[in-house]
Design a protein around this motif. Structure first.
Motif, PDB file in Angstrom:
ATOM      1  N   GLU A 150     -28.729  -2.064 -65.797  1.00  0.00           N
ATOM      2  CA  GLU A 150     -29.320  -3.400 -65.952  1.00  0.00           C
ATOM      3  C   GLU A 150     -28.303  -4.529 -65.794  1.00  0.00           C
ATOM      4  O   GLU A 150     -28.494  -5.629 -66.317  1.00  0.00           O
ATOM      5  CB  GLU A 150     -30.046  -3.523 -67.295  1.00  0.00           C
ATOM      6  N   ARG A 151     -27.209  -4.267 -65.065  1.00  0.00           N
ATOM      7  CA  ARG A 151     -26.251  -5.317 -64.745  1.00  0.00           C
ATOM      8  C   ARG A 151     -25.564  -4.927 -63.430  1.00  0.00           C
ATOM      9  O   ARG A 151     -25.762  -3.830 -62.924  1.00  0.00           O
ATOM     10  CB  ARG A 151     -25.225  -5.500 -65.867  1.00  0.00           C
ATOM     11  N   TYR A 152     -24.782  -5.857 -62.911  1.00  0.00           N
ATOM     12  CA  TYR A 152     -24.125  -5.590 -61.635  1.00  0.00           C
ATOM     13  C   TYR A 152     -22.785  -4.896 -61.851  1.00  0.00           C
ATOM     14  O   TYR A 152     -21.958  -5.337 -62.640  1.00  0.00           O
ATOM     15  CB  TYR A 152     -23.916  -6.890 -60.855  1.00  0.00           C
ATOM     16  N   ASN A 212     -26.594  -2.555 -58.652  1.00  0.00           N
ATOM     17  CA  ASN A 212     -27.155  -2.594 -60.004  1.00  0.00           C
ATOM     18  C   ASN A 212     -26.902  -1.276 -60.720  1.00  0.00           C
ATOM     19  O   ASN A 212     -27.121  -0.197 -60.166  1.00  0.00           O
ATOM     20  CB  ASN A 212     -28.664  -2.844 -59.944  1.00  0.00           C
TER      21      ASN A 212
END
Length: 593
Positions: free
Chosen positions: A97-99, A94
């Motif tokens: 707030e995203r992969y 992470n």
């Protein structure tokens, strides 16, 4: 007999997958997508497939293992001069707030004993081996040209040693970072170590958030990790396997490209994800399926590309030798043209959790009635039609028991969904179609042999009809279910506990290897009819057909136990997960007690 390819481990980050052999070579890596050309494809051609190896001089021994509860792979090489370990991984964690899941392969090389000397060979190719990439050296990297985006190898190994393929003493930890597109511009060692720590932490947290029963938990964890990285996260599609053209048995011609998403197998995949409590992956897959469904004006195809592509034209690559000389090598899959009418039922069943599992909020789906009606119309239009069946017969059409079973089950699911949204008219329509499907299924029943044949007016048996029991079309406690199971195991089960799909001739003759997921279906059926001790015994027996890393192929040779077919096969692992869950529930041991 252990085949060369199947001595590999798989790494991935939901953007790409790579096979790392025990001999340190990257045997298979496709960039930038699962279904792109290989950058390294030694498994299809030793000469044209390129190479990325890290080997000592002379003889050596190799050990390979995963860091516990991760998709991070370690290969330990022992030579006369010393011991070193290669840690291979695809970064995933992470960030913002995203992969973060770059097209980046990180290879960490560290000395464990002595002063080993190693030679690094890095020769990427493209266009399935037709194009050898040109290279340009930099101060701490090599740039490779000839792909749609740049490939760069960044390293703290002297560049000349790699270009000249020269042995050098491994006196400190070294790093090799191969990228496609955006290169690594940050500090090499610190960034690699940071990415490794965060990737390990990501996978271990993912497993901690899984609800995995106590029954053979280690094996289920590995299967869950395998399934996870077969999901192309950008769209939610889950592919059958990362490879193409690995023959079902030597000289069979049954060499297929499996780097696509089989809508036909949606139910099994959704079930396995549900059993381990991973709803994020389920919802991504739901979105992929719904995007295809609403854009598909005509028939549903058995399979689609990972971004929903419809035309998966099948081409033969004559310039490649094929795995162990097995030709043809295929790219694309003609099965997209096939008629397989179980698909609509598969999609309906896969949607059922959205309406009966209260962890999903179905009231947010304003178009529920239209959606259910749309799929029931698809069933109605095809319910009396012959098709190619689950095994995708290329030139044979029948009224298949399995196809009508899933139409029956899909209509049963539609009935429940219609009840949940309070639509009486839709519910009655689903019931009527369910009864029509049941008529076709019963036309497959042979009262003399007390078994359901694979199709109407056919004497042949088929392992897919095990699903009559698992789908509760047949009451598992009934004599008919028990007799059906006995008849199937008598004809299709091997002395070593494996299971054939069928034994009659198809377009390519008679199958010579067993199909692993069928053996796991058999285990499930045993558990369903109450033969629990046998189910446990057969499950334990199947575990020996994995490779050294608990990875399963598609097919297994009954006589030698060797692995064949595309590898690792996501659906074999799905079969293991579902069978383990079924047994755990029957044993009433879903948790440690």
């Amino acid at each position: 007999m252990k085949n060369h390819l199947y001595q590999t481990g798989l790494i991935g980050n939901c953007a790409y997958l790579a096979h790392i052999h025990k001999n340190t070579n990257v045997e298979w890596l496709c960039w930038p997508r699962f279904d792109s050309s290989f950058i390294f494809g030694g498994l299809m051609d030793r000469e044209k497939g390129g190479e990325f190896s890290i080997l000592p001089e002379g003889d050596y021994q190799s050990e390979q293992y995963y860091l516990e509860n991760t998709n991070v792979l370690c290969t330990v090489i022992t030579s006369t001069e010393g011991v070193y370990r290669i840690t291979d991984f695809a970064p995933r964690f992470n960030q913002f707030e995203r992969y973060f899941k770059p097209l980046m392969l990180v290879r960490k090389i560290e000395v464990l004993e002595g002063t080993p000397r190693v030679k690094v060979v890095c020769k990427p190719v493209y266009d399935y081996g037709l194009k050898t990439l040109s290279r340009q050296r930099g101060s701490s990297h090599i740039e490779y040209f000839g792909t749609e985006e740049k490939v760069r190898l960044t390293t703290n190994i002297p560049i000349n040693y790699i270009i000249d393929e020269q042995y050098s003493v491994l006196s400190e930890t070294k790093y090799l970072v191969l990228t496609f597109g955006k290169p690594l511009e940050a500090p090499l060692a610190n960034t690699s170590e940071q990415f490794l720590r965060e990737t390990v932490a990501y996978w271990r947290l993912w497993i901690k958030h899984s609800s995995i029963a106590a029954f053979f938990q280690k094996n289920v964890i590995r299967s869950a990790l395998v399934l996870k990285i077969h999901q192309y996260e950008d769209t939610g599609a889950i592919i059958a396997a990362s490879t193409t053209s690995l023959s079902e048995f030597p000289g069979s011609g049954r060499n297929w490209d499996y780097r696509y998403c089989w809508l036909r197998d949606t139910y099994y995949v959704i079930s396995s994800l549900s059993h381990i409590g991973h709803f994020e992956e389920m919802e991504r897959y739901f979105n992929y399926v719904s995007d295809i469904s609403f854009s598909e004006k005509g028939r549903f195809q058995p399979l689609y590309g990972i971004t929903g592509e419809k035309h998966l034209y099948e081409n033969i690559l004559d310039h490649l030798e094929g795995y162990m000389g097995n030709k043809p090598v295929r790219v694309g899959n003609q099965a997209y043209e096939h008629i397989q009418n179980d698909i609509y039922g598969q999609v309906l069943i896969s949607l059922l959790p959205l309406y009966v599992d209260h962890r999903f909020v179905f009231s947010e789906r304003k178009d529920s009635a239209r959606w259910i009606d749309y799929l029931l119309t698809k069933v109605e239009l095809t319910i009396d039609e012959k098709d190619a069946g689950i095994w995708e017969f290329r030139n044979i059409a029948n009224t298949h028991c399995y196809s009508n079973l899933f139409q029956w089950a899909g209509c049963s699911a539609a009935e429940k969904m219609a009840r949940a949204i309070g639509d009486e008219k839709l519910m009655q329509r689903a019931i009527a179609l369910k009864e029509r499907a049941a008529v076709h299924i019963e036309n497959c029943y042979d009262p003399v042999r007390k078994v359901y044949a694979h199709a109407v007016d056919s004497p042949h048996l088929d392992a897919s009809t095990l699903q009559l029991i698992m789908m509760n079309y047949l009451d598992p406690a009934s004599d008919r279910a028990k007799d059906h199971l006995i008849a199937l195991e008598k004809e299709l089960k091997t002395p070593n506990g494996l299971f054939y799909r069928y034994l009659h001739s198809d377009d390519f003759g008679k199958p010579k290897t067993t199909f692993l997921i069928c053996a796991f279906w058999y285990v499930e059926a045993l558990a369903c009819v109450g033969r629990i001790d046998e189910a446990v015994k057969e499950f334990e027996n199947l575990l020996k057909y994995s490779n050294h890393l608990l990875l399963f192929s598609e097919d297994v040779d009954e006589e030698t136990g060797s692995q064949w077919g595309n590898f690792p096969q996501a659906y074999s692992h799905v079969g293991l997960m579902n069978a383990a869950y079924r047994i755990a529930i029957k044993l009433d041991k879903p948790i440690f007690l």
